[in-house]
Design a protein around this motif. Structure first.
Motif, PDB file in Angstrom:
ATOM      1  N   ASN A  66       0.842  -1.264  -0.114  1.00 39.90           N
ATOM      2  CA  ASN A  66       0.107  -0.095   0.041  1.00 39.90           C
ATOM      3  C   ASN A  66       0.814   1.233   0.046  1.00 39.90           C
ATOM      4  O   ASN A  66       0.501   2.041  -0.709  1.00 39.90           O
ATOM      5  CB  ASN A  66      -0.939   0.181   1.135  1.00 39.90           C
ATOM      6  CG  ASN A  66      -2.075  -1.067   0.944  1.00 39.90           C
ATOM      7  OD1 ASN A  66      -2.373  -1.519  -0.036  1.00 39.90           O
ATOM      8  ND2 ASN A  66      -2.595  -1.346   1.994  1.00 39.90           N
ATOM      9  N   ASP A  67       1.973   1.160   0.811  1.00 39.67           N
ATOM     10  CA  ASP A  67       2.942   2.274   0.713  1.00 39.67           C
ATOM     11  C   ASP A  67       3.335   2.523  -0.494  1.00 39.67           C
ATOM     12  O   ASP A  67       3.569   3.790  -0.919  1.00 39.67           O
ATOM     13  CB  ASP A  67       3.994   2.116   2.011  1.00 39.67           C
ATOM     14  CG  ASP A  67       3.360   2.218   3.421  1.00 39.67           C
ATOM     15  OD1 ASP A  67       2.344   2.596   3.562  1.00 39.67           O
ATOM     16  OD2 ASP A  67       3.935   1.817   4.258  1.00 39.67           O
ATOM     17  N   SER A  73       1.714   6.590  -6.895  1.00 36.40           N
ATOM     18  CA  SER A  73       0.567   7.636  -7.203  1.00 36.40           C
ATOM     19  C   SER A  73       1.120   8.797  -7.144  1.00 36.40           C
ATOM     20  O   SER A  73       0.889   9.737  -7.954  1.00 36.40           O
ATOM     21  CB  SER A  73      -0.691   7.384  -6.349  1.00 36.40           C
ATOM     22  OG  SER A  73      -1.561   8.376  -6.519  1.00 36.40           O
ATOM     23  N   GLU A  74       2.004   9.067  -6.245  1.00 41.39           N
ATOM     24  CA  GLU A  74       2.650  10.397  -6.001  1.00 41.39           C
ATOM     25  C   GLU A  74       3.612  10.605  -7.169  1.00 41.39           C
ATOM     26  O   GLU A  74       3.716  11.834  -7.908  1.00 41.39           O
ATOM     27  CB  GLU A  74       3.423  10.666  -4.730  1.00 41.39           C
ATOM     28  CG  GLU A  74       2.644  10.600  -3.577  1.00 41.39           C
ATOM     29  CD  GLU A  74       3.249  10.742  -2.257  1.00 41.39           C
ATOM     30  OE1 GLU A  74       4.554  10.724  -2.110  1.00 41.39           O
ATOM     31  OE2 GLU A  74       2.602  10.259  -1.149  1.00 41.39           O
ATOM     32  N   LEU A  75       4.449   9.792  -7.495  1.00 45.98           N
ATOM     33  CA  LEU A  75       5.273   9.698  -8.720  1.00 45.98           C
ATOM     34  C   LEU A  75       4.521   9.948 -10.073  1.00 45.98           C
ATOM     35  O   LEU A  75       4.868  10.758 -10.478  1.00 45.98           O
ATOM     36  CB  LEU A  75       6.367   8.453  -8.572  1.00 45.98           C
ATOM     37  CG  LEU A  75       7.354   8.300  -7.459  1.00 45.98           C
ATOM     38  CD1 LEU A  75       7.968   6.953  -7.790  1.00 45.98           C
ATOM     39  CD2 LEU A  75       8.243   9.351  -7.795  1.00 45.98           C
ATOM     40  N   HIS A  80       3.190  13.784 -14.295  1.00 45.05           N
ATOM     41  CA  HIS A  80       2.267  14.551 -14.996  1.00 45.05           C
ATOM     42  C   HIS A  80       2.435  16.036 -14.845  1.00 45.05           C
ATOM     43  O   HIS A  80       2.425  16.637 -15.985  1.00 45.05           O
ATOM     44  CB  HIS A  80       0.889  14.127 -14.328  1.00 45.05           C
ATOM     45  CG  HIS A  80      -0.219  14.866 -15.268  1.00 45.05           C
ATOM     46  ND1 HIS A  80      -0.715  14.571 -16.677  1.00 45.05           N
ATOM     47  CD2 HIS A  80      -1.083  15.939 -14.510  1.00 45.05           C
ATOM     48  CE1 HIS A  80      -1.581  15.527 -16.802  1.00 45.05           C
ATOM     49  NE2 HIS A  80      -1.817  16.267 -15.799  1.00 45.05           N
ATOM     50  N   ASP A  81       2.715  16.583 -13.772  1.00 47.46           N
ATOM     51  CA  ASP A  81       3.270  17.810 -13.491  1.00 47.46           C
ATOM     52  C   ASP A  81       4.307  18.448 -14.383  1.00 47.46           C
ATOM     53  O   ASP A  81       4.382  19.443 -14.915  1.00 47.46           O
ATOM     54  CB  ASP A  81       3.336  18.129 -12.006  1.00 47.46           C
ATOM     55  CG  ASP A  81       1.939  18.081 -11.151  1.00 47.46           C
ATOM     56  OD1 ASP A  81       0.748  18.138 -11.963  1.00 47.46           O
ATOM     57  OD2 ASP A  81       2.061  17.915 -10.111  1.00 47.46           O
TER      58      ASP A  81
END
Length: 128
Positions: A66-67, A73-75, A80-81
């Motif tokens: 999960n971590d 997800s953060e990456l 995307h940014d």
């Protein structure tokens, strides 16, 4: 294979008390059956302890997964940014390049006009 085993763990833990009861009912007076029952109980206790340990270790693995999922997800969001920022920078660079080409053409035109003016001044100056 492990996933299938883990899926069976809750069923096994529910069946163990029933199996113990059936064995106890069948071995009501026989000493050898009692010894077998005691051995079976020891084995089931060992299995329960092993299952509990496996469940605990798998719980920590699930937490780690999960971590890792959250980090992924953060990456993905950061990627995307970064892509959006890169596209914006590329657009600004393309605009600056077009302005540079326009400026270069303007400088060449001014230089040509200056040379032409200089030639005209020289021609008029020497023809007098």
């Amino acid at each position: 294979m492990w996933k299938q085993f883990l899926d069976l763990i809750p069923h096994l833990t529910r069946l163990l008390p029933h199996i113990e009861r059936i064995i106890q009912q069948r071995s009501s007076g026989d000493d050898t059956q009692k010894k077998n029952l005691e051995q079976f109980q020891q084995m089931t206790e060992g299995l329960r302890a092993d299952l509990a340990q496996a469940t605990a270790s798998h719980a920590s693995l699930y937490r780690q997964l999960n971590d890792q999922g959250e980090k992924m997800s953060e990456l993905a969001t950061d990627l995307h940014d970064s892509r959006a920022a890169l596209q914006s920078a590329e657009a600004r660079i393309a605009k600056l390049e077009s302005l540079l080409v326009s400026g270069r053409i303007l400088v060449i035109a001014r230089l040509a006009f200056s040379v032409l003016t200089f030639v005209v001044v020289l021609v008029f100056h020497f023809h007098r």
